[in-house]
Motif scaffolding. Structure first.
Motif, PDB file in Angstrom:
ATOM      1  N   VAL A  35       6.917  -5.469   2.681  1.00  0.00           N
ATOM      2  CA  VAL A  35       6.109  -4.294   2.312  1.00  0.00           C
ATOM      3  C   VAL A  35       4.990  -4.707   1.352  1.00  0.00           C
ATOM      4  CG1 VAL A  35       6.169  -2.103   1.047  1.00  0.00           C
ATOM      5  CG2 VAL A  35       7.925  -2.608   2.753  1.00  0.00           C
ATOM      6  N   LEU A  80      -3.276   2.975  -2.988  1.00  0.00           N
ATOM      7  CA  LEU A  80      -3.001   1.540  -3.040  1.00  0.00           C
ATOM      8  C   LEU A  80      -4.062   0.687  -2.330  1.00  0.00           C
ATOM      9  CD1 LEU A  80      -0.997  -0.323  -4.377  1.00  0.00           C
ATOM     10  CD2 LEU A  80       0.427  -0.175  -2.347  1.00  0.00           C
ATOM     11  N   GLU A 127       3.791  -0.293  -8.455  1.00  0.00           N
ATOM     12  CA  GLU A 127       4.710   0.820  -8.191  1.00  0.00           C
ATOM     13  C   GLU A 127       4.253   2.121  -8.840  1.00  0.00           C
ATOM     14  OE1 GLU A 127       6.390  -1.473 -11.732  1.00  0.00           O
ATOM     15  OE2 GLU A 127       5.381  -1.949  -9.855  1.00  0.00           O
ATOM     16  N   TYR A 144       6.153   5.329  -7.686  1.00  0.00           N
ATOM     17  CA  TYR A 144       5.890   5.930  -6.390  1.00  0.00           C
ATOM     18  C   TYR A 144       6.627   5.202  -5.275  1.00  0.00           C
ATOM     19  CZ  TYR A 144       2.200   8.757  -8.410  1.00  0.00           C
ATOM     20  OH  TYR A 144       1.505   9.673  -9.147  1.00  0.00           O
ATOM     21  N   GLN A 145       6.876   3.903  -5.491  1.00  0.00           N
ATOM     22  CA  GLN A 145       7.533   3.139  -4.442  1.00  0.00           C
ATOM     23  C   GLN A 145       8.170   1.881  -5.003  1.00  0.00           C
ATOM     24  OE1 GLN A 145       4.711   1.709  -1.525  1.00  0.00           O
ATOM     25  NE2 GLN A 145       3.102   1.636  -3.052  1.00  0.00           N
ATOM     26  N   PHE A 164       9.513  -2.199  -3.437  1.00  0.00           N
ATOM     27  CA  PHE A 164       8.977  -3.128  -2.463  1.00  0.00           C
ATOM     28  C   PHE A 164      10.020  -4.113  -1.954  1.00  0.00           C
ATOM     29  CE2 PHE A 164       5.529  -1.694  -5.082  1.00  0.00           C
ATOM     30  CZ  PHE A 164       4.465  -1.548  -4.207  1.00  0.00           C
ATOM     31  N   ALA A 209       0.929  -4.516   1.931  1.00  0.00           N
ATOM     32  CA  ALA A 209       0.046  -3.811   0.997  1.00  0.00           C
ATOM     33  C   ALA A 209      -1.110  -4.695   0.534  1.00  0.00           C
ATOM     34  CB  ALA A 209       0.848  -3.324  -0.215  1.00  0.00           C
ATOM     35  N   PRO A 229       0.826   5.726  -3.154  1.00  0.00           N
ATOM     36  CA  PRO A 229       0.632   4.981  -1.901  1.00  0.00           C
ATOM     37  C   PRO A 229      -0.732   5.208  -1.256  1.00  0.00           C
ATOM     38  CG  PRO A 229       2.829   5.901  -1.950  1.00  0.00           C
ATOM     39  CD  PRO A 229       2.095   6.458  -3.155  1.00  0.00           C
ATOM     40  N   GLU A 230      -1.244   6.422  -1.331  1.00  0.00           N
ATOM     41  CA  GLU A 230      -2.550   6.683  -0.709  1.00  0.00           C
ATOM     42  C   GLU A 230      -3.703   6.009  -1.473  1.00  0.00           C
ATOM     43  OE1 GLU A 230      -1.645  10.110  -3.497  1.00  0.00           O
ATOM     44  OE2 GLU A 230      -0.512   9.016  -1.970  1.00  0.00           O
TER      45      GLU A 230
END
Length: 159
Positions: A85, A45, A38, A78-79, A81, A89, A42-43
């Protein structure tokens, strides 16, 4: 890094980018990422997941936890889950062999946090700590998809 070294000065500490295939010359049987993904943008990951695959032995296991989408976000995350998801990933490099939902959100959560992490006192009575942990196991450790704070997965590399 200096903070961690202060707690374990006899260990060898390395700092680098896991996405760099040359960071470590060896592979490992087990990699753990406990509440790490997290914190990865995201870019970045896909590169991070590729790096984990580079550093994991062919028959190795990746163990990781992430906060669920039901968990309140933190500015450093950032995120969050869902299992799907997370599966997406990891999918380019890993397959999930096992998953568990952990840390049930309940009215007990705040009470346990108050007892174990507060500014008023330190709980260090062994018997009471054991009793509290048994209560935690019974009431909060295992969760479902709808009330979990974390997802745990054990993964293996795709062939």
């Amino acid at each position: 890094l200096a903070f961690a070294q202060a707690f374990a000065p006899d260990l060898e500490w390395l700092q680098g980018d896991v996405a760099d295939a040359g960071f470590l010359p060896e592979t490992f049987d087990v990699l753990t990422c406990i509440d790490v993904l997290e914190h990865v943008p995201p870019e970045a990951l896909p590169g991070f997941v590729q790096g984990l695959a580079w550093h994991l032995a062919e028959t190795g296991t990746l163990l990781l936890t992430v906060p669920t989408a039901a968990t309140r976000t933190c500015d450093k995350h950032y995120q969050q889950f869902t299992l799907e998801v997370l599966r997406q990933a990891l999918a380019p490099q890993f397959e999930i062999a096992e998953h568990r939902y952990l840390n049930r959100q309940s009215i007990w959560h705040k009470w346990f946090r108050t007892m174990l992490a507060n500014h008023l006192f330190i709980l260090n009575h062994a018997g009471l700590c054991r009793w509290l942990y048994r209560q935690y196991e019974k009431r909060m450790l295992v969760a479902s998809a709808s009330d979990a704070r974390r997802i745990f997965v054990a993964c293996r590399k795709k062939a």
